[in-house]
Motif scaffolding. Structure first.
Motif, PDB file in Angstrom:
ATOM      1  N   THR A  98       0.808  -1.221   0.000  1.00 24.45           N
ATOM      2  CA  THR A  98       0.000   0.000   0.000  1.00 24.45           C
ATOM      3  C   THR A  98       0.843   1.275   0.000  1.00 24.45           C
ATOM      4  N   MET A  99       2.162   1.149  -0.027  1.00 25.88           N
ATOM      5  CA  MET A  99       2.982   2.364   0.017  1.00 25.88           C
ATOM      6  C   MET A  99       2.837   3.137  -1.288  1.00 25.88           C
ATOM      7  N   ASP A 100       2.873   4.438  -1.158  1.00 23.20           N
ATOM      8  CA  ASP A 100       2.745   5.332  -2.306  1.00 23.20           C
ATOM      9  C   ASP A 100       3.956   6.255  -2.304  1.00 23.20           C
ATOM     10  N   ILE A 101       5.026   5.815  -2.940  1.00 19.28           N
ATOM     11  CA  ILE A 101       6.300   6.531  -2.906  1.00 19.28           C
ATOM     12  C   ILE A 101       6.735   6.814  -4.333  1.00 19.28           C
ATOM     13  N   ASP A 102       7.130   8.054  -4.580  1.00 16.66           N
ATOM     14  CA  ASP A 102       7.569   8.447  -5.917  1.00 16.66           C
ATOM     15  C   ASP A 102       8.836   7.702  -6.316  1.00 16.66           C
ATOM     16  N   ALA A 103       9.110   7.703  -7.601  1.00 15.97           N
ATOM     17  CA  ALA A 103      10.304   7.043  -8.135  1.00 15.97           C
ATOM     18  C   ALA A 103      11.537   7.887  -7.828  1.00 15.97           C
ATOM     19  N   SER A 104      11.942   7.889  -6.564  1.00 17.64           N
ATOM     20  CA  SER A 104      13.022   8.767  -6.123  1.00 17.64           C
ATOM     21  C   SER A 104      14.218   8.025  -5.552  1.00 17.64           C
ATOM     22  N   PHE A 105      14.204   6.682  -5.572  1.00 21.41           N
ATOM     23  CA  PHE A 105      15.284   5.906  -4.962  1.00 21.41           C
ATOM     24  C   PHE A 105      16.114   5.222  -6.044  1.00 21.41           C
ATOM     25  N   ASP A 106      17.443   5.263  -5.892  1.00 27.13           N
ATOM     26  CA  ASP A 106      18.276   4.519  -6.829  1.00 27.13           C
ATOM     27  C   ASP A 106      18.545   3.100  -6.344  1.00 27.13           C
ATOM     28  N   LEU A 107      18.110   2.778  -5.106  1.00 26.32           N
ATOM     29  CA  LEU A 107      18.240   1.429  -4.573  1.00 26.32           C
ATOM     30  C   LEU A 107      17.023   1.111  -3.713  1.00 26.32           C
ATOM     31  N   VAL A 108      16.367   0.001  -4.000  1.00 25.33           N
ATOM     32  CA  VAL A 108      15.298  -0.523  -3.152  1.00 25.33           C
ATOM     33  C   VAL A 108      15.735  -1.903  -2.686  1.00 25.33           C
ATOM     34  N   VAL A 109      15.604  -2.140  -1.376  1.00 31.03           N
ATOM     35  CA  VAL A 109      16.081  -3.384  -0.766  1.00 31.03           C
ATOM     36  C   VAL A 109      14.921  -4.139  -0.139  1.00 31.03           C
ATOM     37  N   SER A 110      14.882  -5.427  -0.378  1.00 31.99           N
ATOM     38  CA  SER A 110      14.005  -6.341   0.358  1.00 31.99           C
ATOM     39  C   SER A 110      14.897  -7.409   0.972  1.00 31.99           C
ATOM     40  N   TYR A 111      15.190  -7.267   2.265  1.00 35.30           N
ATOM     41  CA  TYR A 111      16.090  -8.177   2.966  1.00 35.30           C
ATOM     42  C   TYR A 111      15.227  -9.133   3.788  1.00 35.30           C
ATOM     43  N   LEU A 112      14.936 -10.287   3.214  1.00 33.38           N
ATOM     44  CA  LEU A 112      14.089 -11.312   3.845  1.00 33.38           C
ATOM     45  C   LEU A 112      12.709 -10.766   4.214  1.00 33.38           C
ATOM     46  N   SER A 113      12.109 -10.024   3.290  1.00 28.17           N
ATOM     47  CA  SER A 113      10.761  -9.506   3.548  1.00 28.17           C
ATOM     48  C   SER A 113       9.729  -9.948   2.511  1.00 28.17           C
ATOM     49  N   LEU A 114      10.145 -10.389   1.334  1.00 28.59           N
ATOM     50  CA  LEU A 114       9.147 -10.826   0.340  1.00 28.59           C
ATOM     51  C   LEU A 114       8.308 -11.988   0.870  1.00 28.59           C
ATOM     52  N   ILE A 115       8.915 -12.840   1.682  1.00 30.09           N
ATOM     53  CA  ILE A 115       8.184 -13.995   2.223  1.00 30.09           C
ATOM     54  C   ILE A 115       7.092 -13.590   3.196  1.00 30.09           C
ATOM     55  N   ASP A 116       7.095 -12.328   3.638  1.00 25.18           N
ATOM     56  CA  ASP A 116       6.083 -11.852   4.583  1.00 25.18           C
ATOM     57  C   ASP A 116       4.901 -11.174   3.897  1.00 25.18           C
ATOM     58  N   MET A 117       4.944 -11.018   2.587  1.00 26.17           N
ATOM     59  CA  MET A 117       3.982 -10.169   1.889  1.00 26.17           C
ATOM     60  C   MET A 117       2.882 -11.008   1.248  1.00 26.17           C
ATOM     61  N   PRO A 118       1.634 -10.876   1.730  1.00 25.89           N
ATOM     62  CA  PRO A 118       0.537 -11.681   1.171  1.00 25.89           C
ATOM     63  C   PRO A 118       0.257 -11.374  -0.294  1.00 25.89           C
ATOM     64  N   ASP A 119       0.241 -10.100  -0.656  1.00 29.20           N
ATOM     65  CA  ASP A 119      -0.071  -9.703  -2.035  1.00 29.20           C
ATOM     66  C   ASP A 119       1.223  -9.350  -2.742  1.00 29.20           C
ATOM     67  N   LEU A 120       1.953 -10.359  -3.138  1.00 27.61           N
ATOM     68  CA  LEU A 120       3.295 -10.155  -3.678  1.00 27.61           C
ATOM     69  C   LEU A 120       3.281  -9.368  -4.973  1.00 27.61           C
ATOM     70  N   ASP A 121       2.310  -9.610  -5.827  1.00 26.25           N
ATOM     71  CA  ASP A 121       2.231  -8.926  -7.114  1.00 26.25           C
ATOM     72  C   ASP A 121       2.181  -7.411  -6.908  1.00 26.25           C
ATOM     73  N   VAL A 122       1.266  -6.960  -6.049  1.00 26.59           N
ATOM     74  CA  VAL A 122       1.138  -5.525  -5.788  1.00 26.59           C
ATOM     75  C   VAL A 122       2.389  -4.993  -5.103  1.00 26.59           C
ATOM     76  N   ALA A 123       2.942  -5.773  -4.156  1.00 27.07           N
ATOM     77  CA  ALA A 123       4.132  -5.333  -3.436  1.00 27.07           C
ATOM     78  C   ALA A 123       5.292  -5.072  -4.379  1.00 27.07           C
ATOM     79  N   ILE A 124       5.540  -5.998  -5.283  1.00 27.68           N
ATOM     80  CA  ILE A 124       6.644  -5.827  -6.224  1.00 27.68           C
ATOM     81  C   ILE A 124       6.381  -4.644  -7.150  1.00 27.68           C
ATOM     82  N   THR A 125       5.142  -4.485  -7.584  1.00 27.39           N
ATOM     83  CA  THR A 125       4.800  -3.335  -8.431  1.00 27.39           C
ATOM     84  C   THR A 125       5.125  -2.028  -7.728  1.00 27.39           C
ATOM     85  N   ARG A 126       4.779  -1.932  -6.445  1.00 28.78           N
ATOM     86  CA  ARG A 126       5.046  -0.704  -5.676  1.00 28.78           C
ATOM     87  C   ARG A 126       6.542  -0.494  -5.457  1.00 28.78           C
ATOM     88  N   MET A 127       7.253  -1.567  -5.221  1.00 28.31           N
ATOM     89  CA  MET A 127       8.694  -1.444  -5.017  1.00 28.31           C
ATOM     90  C   MET A 127       9.387  -0.956  -6.279  1.00 28.31           C
TER      91      MET A 127
END
Length: 239
Positions: A98-127
């Motif tokens: 549900t995060m709404d963050i502009d395309a302002s990061f040159d690095l996005v990290v998921s450190y052992l967190s994808l396994i916690d996300m129920p709606d992975l499709d939306v999560a990856i889209t937002r990331m």
């Protein structure tokens, strides 16, 4: 937003903080931290978003590497600990989905967190949406071979030998895992699910490794080598 306690994180936060300490748990200290640091240091990254930052340990690692880090997590108690350890840090309550963050990061990290996300499709889209063109998505995750054997994990067979039984590999499902006073919900997904979702975003795969332990207890490391716990992936958003 209100934190969701149905996945066990709110109830497990205190035990999680003890388990991680300042240096992280066994897998982070002896398997993942070194190769994760190698992917962020000396590459010119300026600002990073840590999705599922927990108590903020990897944010602090990135800041020591000269990267301005923002952490987002849905568990208030973990964010409180992050802010306690890093009063000047930027830690925000929220979920990847549900995060709404502009395309302002040159690095996005998921450190052992994808396994916690129920709606992975939306999560990856937002990331991916949070990445600048040309930016990097760096992922550390539990291997799908490992999650397919949970929650039982290692058990003894009829002859007393330790075995790890993988079953229902293709069936995506939530699993509850417990250790050291922690009880949380993870998700098992076949590797093809992760790869397809990331490829569908138009990302380019730059790294895929299954890091081996370095240091630590040799007998414990033997289990990591028999059934790898982790993989790392680095994806690039087209410029």
């Amino acid at each position: 937003m209100n934190e969701d306690i149905s996945d066990g994180w709110a109830a497990s936060a205190a035990a999680w903080i003890i388990e991680q300490g300042e240096d992280g748990d066994y897998g982070r200290r002896f398997v993942l931290d070194a190769p994760m640091r190698a992917r962020i240091e000396g590459r010119g990254f300026r600002n990073a978003l840590d999705v599922g930052c927990g108590e903020g340990r990897f944010c602090r690692i990135m800041q020591r590497a000269g990267i301005r880090a923002t952490g987002i997590d849905p568990t208030e108690a973990l964010l409180a600990r992050a802010r306690e350890l890093d009063p000047d840090g930027d830690y925000r309550l929220g979920r990847a989905e549900t995060m709404d963050i502009d395309a302002s990061f040159d690095l996005v990290v998921s450190y052992l967190s994808l396994i916690d996300m129920p709606d992975l499709d939306v999560a990856i889209t937002r990331m991916v949406a949070a990445l600048r063109p040309g930016g990097t998505l760096l992922i550390a995750n539990l291997t799908s071979f490992n999650t397919a054997g949970q929650p039982d994990g290692w058990t003894r067979d009829g002859e007393g030998d330790m075995r790890f039984a993988i079953d229902h590999y293709m069936d995506e499902r939530p699993i509850w895992v417990s250790w050291s006073g922690i009880r949380i919900q993870n998700w098992h997904r076949p590797l093809s699910t992760y790869m397809t979702l990331l490829l569908d975003q138009g990302l380019q795969l730059r790294l895929f490794v299954e890091p081996e332990p370095a240091g630590g207890d040799p007998s414990r490391n033997a289990f990591h080598r028999r059934v790898p716990y982790f993989h790392m992936m680095e994806w690039q958003k087209p410029a």
